[in-house]
Design an enzyme around this catalytic site. Sequence first.
Site, PDB file in Angstrom:
ATOM      1  CD  GLU A   1      -2.888   1.101   2.110  1.00  0.00           C
ATOM      2  OE1 GLU A   1      -3.411  -0.182   2.549  1.00  0.00           O
ATOM      3  OE2 GLU A   1      -3.429   2.097   2.414  1.00  0.00           O
TER       4      GLU A   1
ATOM      5  CE  LYS B   1      -6.240  -2.028   5.058  1.00  0.00           C
ATOM      6  NZ  LYS B   1      -5.351  -0.926   4.259  1.00  0.00           N
TER       7      LYS B   1
ATOM      8  CG  ASP C   1       2.010 -16.571  10.988  1.00  0.00           C
ATOM      9  OD1 ASP C   1       1.156 -15.985  10.050  1.00  0.00           O
ATOM     10  OD2 ASP C   1       1.680 -17.796  11.106  1.00  0.00           O
TER      11      ASP C   1
ATOM     12  CG  HIS D   1      -4.840   7.059   0.698  1.00  0.00           C
ATOM     13  ND1 HIS D   1      -5.631   6.225   0.809  1.00  0.00           N
ATOM     14  CD2 HIS D   1      -4.128   7.159   1.834  1.00  0.00           C
ATOM     15  CE1 HIS D   1      -5.433   5.343   1.876  1.00  0.00           C
ATOM     16  NE2 HIS D   1      -4.497   5.906   2.728  1.00  0.00           N
TER      17      HIS D   1
HETATM   18  C1  MEV Z   1      -6.015   2.515   4.767  1.00  0.00           C
HETATM   19  O1  MEV Z   1      -5.082   1.615   4.439  1.00  0.00           O
HETATM   20  C2  MEV Z   1      -6.190   2.797   6.265  1.00  0.00           C
HETATM   21  C3  MEV Z   1      -7.270   3.645   6.707  1.00  0.00           C
HETATM   22  O2  MEV Z   1      -8.713   3.563   6.186  1.00  0.00           O
HETATM   23  C4  MEV Z   1      -7.261   3.473   8.116  1.00  0.00           C
HETATM   24  C5  MEV Z   1      -8.393   4.576   8.874  1.00  0.00           C
HETATM   25  O3  MEV Z   1      -9.528   4.507   8.218  1.00  0.00           O
HETATM   26  O4  MEV Z   1      -8.234   4.460  10.021  1.00  0.00           O
HETATM   27  C6  MEV Z   1      -6.879   5.183   6.346  1.00  0.00           C
END
Ligand code: MEV
Length: 440
Positions: free
Chosen positions: A86, A280, A296, A393
């Site tokens: 990413e 995530k 892992d 992003h």
């Molecule tokens: C993207 O990989 C991760 C985010 O979606 C985490 C979040 O929303 O806190 C930006």
Amino acid sequence: MPEQKILKGFSRLPRQQKRLLVSALFGDPDAALKKFGSFDHPDAAVSAVLQGISENTLTNYPLPYSVAPNFLINGKVYMLPMVTEESSVVAAASWAAGYWAGKGGFKARVSETKKNGQLHFLFTGNAAKLKAQLPQLEDYIRWHLRPVLANMEKRGGGLSSLALADRTGVIDHYFQMQAGFHTADAMGANFINSCLEEISLAMQAYLEQSPDFRAQDFEPLMAILSNYNEDCLVEVSASCDIRELEGAAPGMEVREFARRFALAVKIAETDVHRATTHNKGIMNGVDAVVLATGNDFRAIEAAAHAYAARSGQYRSLSRVSIHSDRFEFSLLMPMSLGTVGGLTGIHPLAAASLEMLGHPGARQLMMIAASAGLANNFAALRSLTTTGIQTGHMRMHLSNILMQLGAGPDESEQIRQHFADKKVSHQAVADCLKKLRETG
Ligand code: MEV
């Protein structure tokens, strides 16, 4: 595409034959074959290592190996190796690391490092007698396990507890022998699983020898570690006076930023949809370090999400507190990592990562990976509650878009300059490239 047939003995074929077979599935088999070959490692010894890691390996699948500098953790500065697909993860981690480095950095600690596993079995004999004989059974198991434990005990680990759990309330005759382990600097999966299989054999032998039981009373079902390591926990925090938060959100008053940030965390504590994405974002940082060090990441992910749901509601793994003008952002999560054994010594880049980190022990690596998690979480929440996530992003994604559109180096440079102060979108970049080409 040709119809595929069920293949017998595929795994035993030499690699070139596997490649030939697989390349026949492509529109241009020669090009596919060439592509597989082009990702071979030039060093035969390394190539052999990489091939040996998995089954049916056709070639290697490279991912970017990056570093995030300026991670100040418990007073020591680290350059963090990170492997991720990413584009924004390393930039976000680096930004947050630099930001917190100016405020004392991350404070981390490992509270416990107990791992666990279970022997799942059915028992149709006299359960009361089995429970009463647990001390003798435990002695017998420990005696039986001496050869399997010897090496780990020399390294400071071993079998720390044994407990019999009666699960007959959920499944008829179902019991577990629950075992706790310490695995020193190893992740310990193989060690734990070997011990559990030996525990099964030991129980079998004990019951066979005992006049109180019959061999057929015992049916072992599964001997396997649990990835839910609720007693192998790492905690990391970053804190500062609320007034020091300036710079986190240019153009926004610090208290306003802190209020919005705290609300974002609160939402992730109560809403499963938001909590999943929030966590995530934490795992973006954690996994990148876990992968770079040959650990892992599926085990870490599984444990993290189970832990996030420990109250019965899936929640944020991180928390924020604001008291007497002190802003504290923290993360508590289970993490079973190793710095010896497994891939850590085999994969040349995993070994390099550990060297870059100064050959940490498992506890230290847990603190490092957790700091990356908190850093990425901080960066994500800061963007979300201020500018929105897409600006940053998409800027990071610009290189991927340029690559997809086949932009040359000069074109890419001009387009980068053009978008320095503009919103990036795939369409906008495509339009810009088209215009550039039209105007020469
Ligand atoms: C993207 O990989 C991760 C985010 O979606 C985490 C979040 O929303 O806190 C930006």
